[in-house]
Design an enzyme around this catalytic site. Structure first.
Site, PDB file in Angstrom:
ATOM      1  N   GLY A 181     -11.888  11.079  -6.011  1.00 24.63           N
ATOM      2  CA  GLY A 181     -13.070  11.755  -5.488  1.00 24.63           C
ATOM      3  C   GLY A 181     -12.774  12.832  -4.466  1.00 24.63           C
ATOM      4  N   ASN A 210      -1.491   2.757   2.662  1.00 23.41           N
ATOM      5  CA  ASN A 210      -2.953   2.800   2.724  1.00 23.41           C
ATOM      6  C   ASN A 210      -3.392   3.578   3.962  1.00 23.41           C
ATOM      7  OD1 ASN A 210      -3.759   1.433   0.464  1.00 23.41           O
ATOM      8  ND2 ASN A 210      -4.071  -0.517   1.477  1.00 23.41           N
ATOM      9  N   ALA A 252     -15.713   0.959  -4.153  1.00 26.25           N
ATOM     10  CA  ALA A 252     -16.271   0.205  -3.035  1.00 26.25           C
ATOM     11  C   ALA A 252     -17.705   0.603  -2.723  1.00 26.25           C
ATOM     12  CB  ALA A 252     -15.395   0.400  -1.805  1.00 26.25           C
ATOM     13  N   SER A 268     -19.741   2.532  -5.312  1.00 25.91           N
ATOM     14  CA  SER A 268     -20.510   2.686  -6.546  1.00 25.91           C
ATOM     15  C   SER A 268     -19.669   2.238  -7.730  1.00 25.91           C
ATOM     16  CB  SER A 268     -20.955   4.145  -6.748  1.00 25.91           C
ATOM     17  OG  SER A 268     -19.844   4.980  -7.011  1.00 25.91           O
ATOM     18  N   GLY A 269     -20.368   1.936  -8.814  1.00 25.03           N
ATOM     19  CA  GLY A 269     -19.704   1.610 -10.067  1.00 25.03           C
ATOM     20  C   GLY A 269     -20.158   2.579 -11.134  1.00 25.03           C
ATOM     21  N   ASP A 315      -7.824  -0.232  -9.450  1.00 30.00           N
ATOM     22  CA  ASP A 315      -8.201   1.155  -9.735  1.00 30.00           C
ATOM     23  C   ASP A 315      -7.103   2.141  -9.363  1.00 30.00           C
ATOM     24  OD1 ASP A 315      -8.577   0.889  -6.973  1.00 30.00           O
ATOM     25  OD2 ASP A 315     -10.727   1.316  -7.034  1.00 30.00           O
ATOM     26  N   THR A 316      -6.302   1.823  -8.345  1.00 27.34           N
ATOM     27  CA  THR A 316      -5.213   2.731  -7.982  1.00 27.34           C
ATOM     28  C   THR A 316      -4.135   2.750  -9.058  1.00 27.34           C
ATOM     29  OG1 THR A 316      -5.644   2.191  -5.672  1.00 27.34           O
ATOM     30  CG2 THR A 316      -3.628   3.393  -6.143  1.00 27.34           C
TER      31      THR A 316
END
Length: 481
Positions: A402, A296, A15, A17-18, A237-238
């Protein structure tokens, strides 16, 4: 490079950065290097908050150029958001950001047609105001949706631009609230009741399916030599991150940390009870027929927004100061939708503490400690509730993503849960992406085999719980009022 070691490019879009990572995979080796990282900056335009999808695609192309020769490409990103294409396959405007206000009050209108309990029984998806279902309901009378011939979720849109092929990857499709987690297919009856045309969606793909090859124009722009296949991975991504949890056996919980914290269990079947719905657990689909049963939690978004408001101070120094602040002095509900929108985060956290009669944190260190204690408390609640609701006890909690860099948060989570925490890998989504590609190309085995390779090759840190859980129980009770 040894003939037994193959390179794969993982496009991993978060959300904020890529990145394009290159994973080199062999029977007993797994190395990940960063080829290119680029910002993901949403843009507020007169009609609302939008993703800069062209900037993201340019970052992907730059990353593939930097990656050099690879045997395959896979793409994962955040969930729920999408782009609409016209009859010529052209994009109809920038995709709407899930934090946009267009879905405010929409869920209640949907529930008037299909009550929330029925929605959950059909799809197993927790309530979130930005689920694709509610976004489509919000867009119902727009000119853009009227012109649309195709809807592609974000990873599928980028895959289409790379290959010219359209598909809808299943793990991400399961976040739309339009998939039946028992059949792993569209919930046709539900869509019909809500007036949603499932013909907008491209055919379903599953992790490991071929998704086309890079177009000649893409090869020219990236300097790659074709053919370069694109392989469907766990494109949520999860889903990729959970595939990269280095667990042995089944008695584990996971927390995928980053902008969000996704905390829960890996199950063989969904939990669709009313009690599960009331606890706001979701049943999303993972690799190999698994269900990601999770809650979440607002995650490090709370701290990211505060750091932004404070002018980007040194995070390491801030965390050292936060560690000196008395534990559990003040806590907030880290799942509260009141913290969803950007802006004024330090003030909003202070206001929440004041409203609940707790000491009001003032300094950046005090607010940071409040956030981390609150996240650890939310992790505890999710892990406890998931075990109870699913009848699935655990012996260890794995933290990936992260948040593994935040050693204070990892230790507080072990303390709060009263369980050992194994932290790592940090780039879990990219590793899961790479391994799904490698498996599709015959280089690694099943999900258990992928996890054994991760355990052998990735640095992991273990945190033992300290101090007992009684003070965390008291904080939980205080928060519950």
């Amino acid at each position: 490079m040894s003939a037994a070691v193959k390179p794969y490019a993982a496009v991993d879009l978060g959300a904020s950065s890529g990145r394009v990572m290159v994973g080199r995979v062999g029977p007993d080796s797994l190395e990940l290097t960063e080829a290119h990282r680029f910002p993901n900056r949403p843009v507020r335009v007169p009609e609302g908050l939008r993703w800069d999808i062209l900037g993201l695609y340019a970052g992907v192309l730059d990353g593939l150029r930097a990656a050099g020769p690879v045997d395959s490409v896979g793409i994962d990103s955040w969930a729920v958001d999408y782009g609409l294409l016209d009859a010529d396959g052209a994009l109809l405007g920038n995709p709407v950001h899930y934090r946009d206000s267009r879905t405010d009050g929409v869920a209640e209108k949907v529930w008037a047609s299909v009550p929330a309990g029925e929605l959950y029984a059909a799809t197993g998806l927790q309530y979130a105001p930005f689920n694709t279902l509610y976004q489509l309901a919000a867009a119902r009378d727009t000119a853009q949706l009227a012109r649309a011939e195709r809807l592609l979720l974000i990873p599928d849109l980028l895959t289409y631009w790379l290959t010219g092929e359209q598909g809808t990857e299943l793990t991400n499709a399961s976040t739309t609230q339009l998939i039946d987690p028992r059949t792993r297919d569209w919930s046709h009856g539900l869509a019909e009741r809500l007036g949603i045309d499932l013909g907008l969606f491209a055919p379903l793909r599953r992790p490991g399916d071929p998704a086309g090859v890079l177009r000649p124009e893409v090869l020219e722009e990236t300097g790659l030599t074709g053919p370069v296949p694109v392989t469907a991975v766990g494109s949520h991504d999860t889903a990729s991150a959970v595939a990269a949890v280095p667990a042995g056996g089944e008695r584990f919980a996971y927390i995928c940390t980053g902008t969000w914290s996704l905390a829960g269990l890996e199950l063989d079947a969904p939990v669709l009870t009313e009690e599960s719905r009331a606890a706001n657990f979701t049943n999303e689909l993972g690799l190999d027929g698994t269900v990601r049963y999770l809650r979440n939690i607002m995650g490090l978004w709370l701290l990211q927004e505060c750091v932004r408001a404070w002018g980007e101070p040194d995070l390491g120094a801030l965390l050292k100061e936060a560690a000196k602040v008395p534990a559990l002095r003040s806590v907030v509900d880290a799942g509260d939708a009141a913290f969803l929108a950007p802006g004024r985060m330090p003030e909003r956290i202070a206001e929440a503490c004041r409203a609940s009669g707790q000491p009001v944190p003032v300094s950046p260190a005090e607010i940071t400690r409040c956030i981390l204690d609150s996240l650890a408390l939310a992790h505890r609640g999710a892990v406890e509730d998931a075990q109870r609701l699913a009848g699935h006890p655990v012996d260890v909690v794995h933290i990936v993503g992260g948040g593994t860099r935040n050693t204070l948060l990892c230790q507080l989570t072990a303390d709060a849960c009263g369980l050992p925490v194994v932290s790592g890998p940090t780039e879990a989504a990219a590793l899961g992406n790479v391994l799904a590609q490698a498996r599709a190309h015959g280089l690694v085995g099943d999900l258990a085999g992928m996890r054994r390779l991760l355990t052998r090759t990735q640095p992991l840190t273990r945190y033992e719980p300290r101090g007992g859980v009684r003070r965390w129980q008291a904080a939980q009770a205080r928060l519950a009022g």
